[in-house]
Motif scaffolding. Structure first.
Motif, PDB file in Angstrom:
ATOM      1  N   ALA A  25       6.436  -4.636  10.882  1.00  0.00           N
ATOM      2  CA  ALA A  25       6.348  -6.065  11.180  1.00  0.00           C
ATOM      3  C   ALA A  25       7.666  -6.523  11.797  1.00  0.00           C
ATOM      4  O   ALA A  25       8.644  -5.777  11.820  1.00  0.00           O
ATOM      5  N   VAL A  26       7.673  -7.740  12.271  1.00  0.00           N
ATOM      6  CA  VAL A  26       8.929  -8.404  12.626  1.00  0.00           C
ATOM      7  C   VAL A  26       9.442  -9.106  11.374  1.00  0.00           C
ATOM      8  O   VAL A  26       8.691  -9.863  10.740  1.00  0.00           O
ATOM      9  N   TYR A  27      10.673  -8.840  11.035  1.00  0.00           N
ATOM     10  CA  TYR A  27      11.279  -9.399   9.832  1.00  0.00           C
ATOM     11  C   TYR A  27      12.204 -10.556  10.222  1.00  0.00           C
ATOM     12  O   TYR A  27      13.029 -10.431  11.137  1.00  0.00           O
ATOM     13  N   TYR A  28      12.051 -11.648   9.487  1.00  0.00           N
ATOM     14  CA  TYR A  28      12.821 -12.855   9.757  1.00  0.00           C
ATOM     15  C   TYR A  28      13.627 -13.262   8.526  1.00  0.00           C
ATOM     16  O   TYR A  28      13.120 -13.211   7.410  1.00  0.00           O
ATOM     17  N   CYS A  29      14.853 -13.700   8.765  1.00  0.00           N
ATOM     18  CA  CYS A  29      15.598 -14.347   7.701  1.00  0.00           C
ATOM     19  C   CYS A  29      15.490 -15.852   7.908  1.00  0.00           C
ATOM     20  O   CYS A  29      15.279 -16.327   9.027  1.00  0.00           O
ATOM     21  N   ALA A  30      15.624 -16.585   6.811  1.00  0.00           N
ATOM     22  CA  ALA A  30      15.442 -18.027   6.877  1.00  0.00           C
ATOM     23  C   ALA A  30      16.264 -18.704   5.797  1.00  0.00           C
ATOM     24  O   ALA A  30      16.621 -18.078   4.789  1.00  0.00           O
ATOM     25  N   ALA A  31      16.532 -19.986   6.014  1.00  0.00           N
ATOM     26  CA  ALA A  31      17.308 -20.742   5.045  1.00  0.00           C
ATOM     27  C   ALA A  31      16.858 -22.199   5.066  1.00  0.00           C
ATOM     28  O   ALA A  31      16.501 -22.731   6.125  1.00  0.00           O
ATOM     29  N   PRO A  32      16.879 -22.854   3.923  1.00  0.00           N
ATOM     30  CA  PRO A  32      16.550 -24.275   3.878  1.00  0.00           C
ATOM     31  C   PRO A  32      17.778 -25.121   4.122  1.00  0.00           C
ATOM     32  O   PRO A  32      18.899 -24.660   3.927  1.00  0.00           O
ATOM     33  N   HIS A  33      17.553 -26.354   4.510  1.00  0.00           N
ATOM     34  CA  HIS A  33      18.674 -27.256   4.769  1.00  0.00           C
ATOM     35  C   HIS A  33      19.441 -27.567   3.492  1.00  0.00           C
ATOM     36  O   HIS A  33      20.669 -27.598   3.482  1.00  0.00           O
ATOM     37  N   GLY A  34      18.713 -27.743   2.380  1.00  0.00           N
ATOM     38  CA  GLY A  34      19.365 -28.089   1.116  1.00  0.00           C
ATOM     39  C   GLY A  34      19.022 -27.098   0.030  1.00  0.00           C
ATOM     40  O   GLY A  34      18.631 -25.969   0.298  1.00  0.00           O
ATOM     41  N   VAL A  35      19.153 -27.537  -1.201  1.00  0.00           N
ATOM     42  CA  VAL A  35      18.804 -26.700  -2.350  1.00  0.00           C
ATOM     43  C   VAL A  35      17.277 -26.676  -2.474  1.00  0.00           C
ATOM     44  O   VAL A  35      16.634 -27.725  -2.459  1.00  0.00           O
ATOM     45  N   MET A  36      16.735 -25.503  -2.616  1.00  0.00           N
ATOM     46  CA  MET A  36      15.273 -25.378  -2.654  1.00  0.00           C
ATOM     47  C   MET A  36      14.783 -25.168  -4.072  1.00  0.00           C
ATOM     48  O   MET A  36      15.344 -24.367  -4.818  1.00  0.00           O
ATOM     49  N   ALA A  37      13.732 -25.855  -4.421  1.00  0.00           N
ATOM     50  CA  ALA A  37      13.124 -25.670  -5.737  1.00  0.00           C
ATOM     51  C   ALA A  37      12.516 -24.280  -5.836  1.00  0.00           C
ATOM     52  O   ALA A  37      12.051 -23.717  -4.838  1.00  0.00           O
ATOM     53  N   TRP A  38      12.512 -23.745  -7.039  1.00  0.00           N
ATOM     54  CA  TRP A  38      11.999 -22.390  -7.271  1.00  0.00           C
ATOM     55  C   TRP A  38      10.596 -22.211  -6.713  1.00  0.00           C
ATOM     56  O   TRP A  38      10.277 -21.195  -6.099  1.00  0.00           O
ATOM     57  N   GLY A  39       9.765 -23.196  -6.886  1.00  0.00           N
ATOM     58  CA  GLY A  39       8.374 -23.078  -6.463  1.00  0.00           C
ATOM     59  C   GLY A  39       8.170 -23.053  -4.964  1.00  0.00           C
ATOM     60  O   GLY A  39       7.081 -22.740  -4.483  1.00  0.00           O
ATOM     61  N   LEU A  40       9.194 -23.400  -4.207  1.00  0.00           N
ATOM     62  CA  LEU A  40       9.072 -23.439  -2.755  1.00  0.00           C
ATOM     63  C   LEU A  40       9.660 -22.218  -2.079  1.00  0.00           C
ATOM     64  O   LEU A  40       9.464 -22.044  -0.864  1.00  0.00           O
ATOM     65  N   LEU A  41      10.337 -21.363  -2.804  1.00  0.00           N
ATOM     66  CA  LEU A  41      11.030 -20.235  -2.202  1.00  0.00           C
ATOM     67  C   LEU A  41      10.087 -19.310  -1.439  1.00  0.00           C
ATOM     68  O   LEU A  41      10.498 -18.674  -0.485  1.00  0.00           O
ATOM     69  N   ARG A  42       8.825 -19.224  -1.863  1.00  0.00           N
ATOM     70  CA  ARG A  42       7.879 -18.311  -1.229  1.00  0.00           C
ATOM     71  C   ARG A  42       7.158 -18.917  -0.027  1.00  0.00           C
ATOM     72  O   ARG A  42       6.360 -18.244   0.622  1.00  0.00           O
ATOM     73  N   LYS A  43       7.418 -20.159   0.264  1.00  0.00           N
ATOM     74  CA  LYS A  43       6.667 -20.874   1.292  1.00  0.00           C
ATOM     75  C   LYS A  43       7.461 -20.979   2.591  1.00  0.00           C
ATOM     76  O   LYS A  43       8.489 -21.661   2.643  1.00  0.00           O
ATOM     77  N   PRO A  44       7.003 -20.345   3.666  1.00  0.00           N
ATOM     78  CA  PRO A  44       7.763 -20.394   4.919  1.00  0.00           C
ATOM     79  C   PRO A  44       7.956 -21.802   5.457  1.00  0.00           C
ATOM     80  O   PRO A  44       8.976 -22.092   6.078  1.00  0.00           O
ATOM     81  N   GLY A  45       7.012 -22.679   5.199  1.00  0.00           N
ATOM     82  CA  GLY A  45       7.136 -24.051   5.686  1.00  0.00           C
ATOM     83  C   GLY A  45       8.263 -24.838   5.053  1.00  0.00           C
ATOM     84  O   GLY A  45       8.641 -25.895   5.572  1.00  0.00           O
ATOM     85  N   ALA A  46       8.817 -24.336   3.961  1.00  0.00           N
ATOM     86  CA  ALA A  46       9.899 -25.037   3.276  1.00  0.00           C
ATOM     87  C   ALA A  46      11.270 -24.713   3.858  1.00  0.00           C
ATOM     88  O   ALA A  46      12.259 -25.321   3.475  1.00  0.00           O
ATOM     89  N   TYR A  47      11.320 -23.747   4.770  1.00  0.00           N
ATOM     90  CA  TYR A  47      12.593 -23.321   5.356  1.00  0.00           C
ATOM     91  C   TYR A  47      12.833 -24.040   6.674  1.00  0.00           C
ATOM     92  O   TYR A  47      11.910 -24.257   7.459  1.00  0.00           O
ATOM     93  N   ASP A  48      14.103 -24.369   6.913  1.00  0.00           N
ATOM     94  CA  ASP A  48      14.457 -25.143   8.100  1.00  0.00           C
ATOM     95  C   ASP A  48      15.077 -24.308   9.216  1.00  0.00           C
ATOM     96  O   ASP A  48      14.948 -24.659  10.390  1.00  0.00           O
ATOM     97  N   TYR A  49      15.751 -23.253   8.839  1.00  0.00           N
ATOM     98  CA  TYR A  49      16.452 -22.434   9.831  1.00  0.00           C
ATOM     99  C   TYR A  49      15.878 -21.015   9.804  1.00  0.00           C
ATOM    100  O   TYR A  49      15.637 -20.451   8.729  1.00  0.00           O
ATOM    101  N   TRP A  50      15.688 -20.453  10.993  1.00  0.00           N
ATOM    102  CA  TRP A  50      15.101 -19.117  11.117  1.00  0.00           C
ATOM    103  C   TRP A  50      15.910 -18.268  12.081  1.00  0.00           C
ATOM    104  O   TRP A  50      16.375 -18.764  13.121  1.00  0.00           O
TER     105      TRP A  50
END
Length: 122
Positions: free
Chosen positions: A87-112
């Protein structure tokens, strides 16, 4: 802000690779790895945060996420690779602190990052 992923390549089944994701412009409290194979949705692989390091079920026990804060770099050590890991592997990061329940959701990340291709041959 930029995330630069690297380390992908061609490897035989059973082999190992280490992906890197160099972050520039700021530091992040949480970061994650995702992958996407052709025709598939983006799949959660692993994340690292102050709350812990969750893994996707398909990679648990084979992949290890880590970070070097001094280098502002995220890593993904991939062992016992299988053809289905291709596959193509992507790293990602959220703008702020992310809640535990959102860590698995790609839509919660802001930077790719731009993605790095991993191909596992059988």
């Amino acid at each position: 802000v930029q995330l630069q992923a690297s380390g992908g390549g061609l490897v035989q089944a059973g082999g190992s690779l280490r992906l890197s994701c160099a972050a520039s412009g700021r530091t992040f409290a949480s970061m994650g790895w995702f992958r996407q194979a052709p025709g598939n949705e983006r799949e959660f692989i692993a994340a690292i945060s102050r709350s812990g390091t969750p893994y996707g079920d398909s990679v648990k026990g084979r992949f290890t996420i880590s970070a070097d804060n001094a280098k502002n770099t995220l890593y993904l050590q991939m062992n016992s690779l299988k053809p289905e890991d291709t596959a193509v592997y992507y790293c990602a990061a959220p703008h702020g602190v992310m809640a535990w329940g959102l860590l698995r959701k790609p839509g919660a990340y802001d930077y790719w990052g731009q993605g790095t291709l991993v191909t596992v041959s059988s």
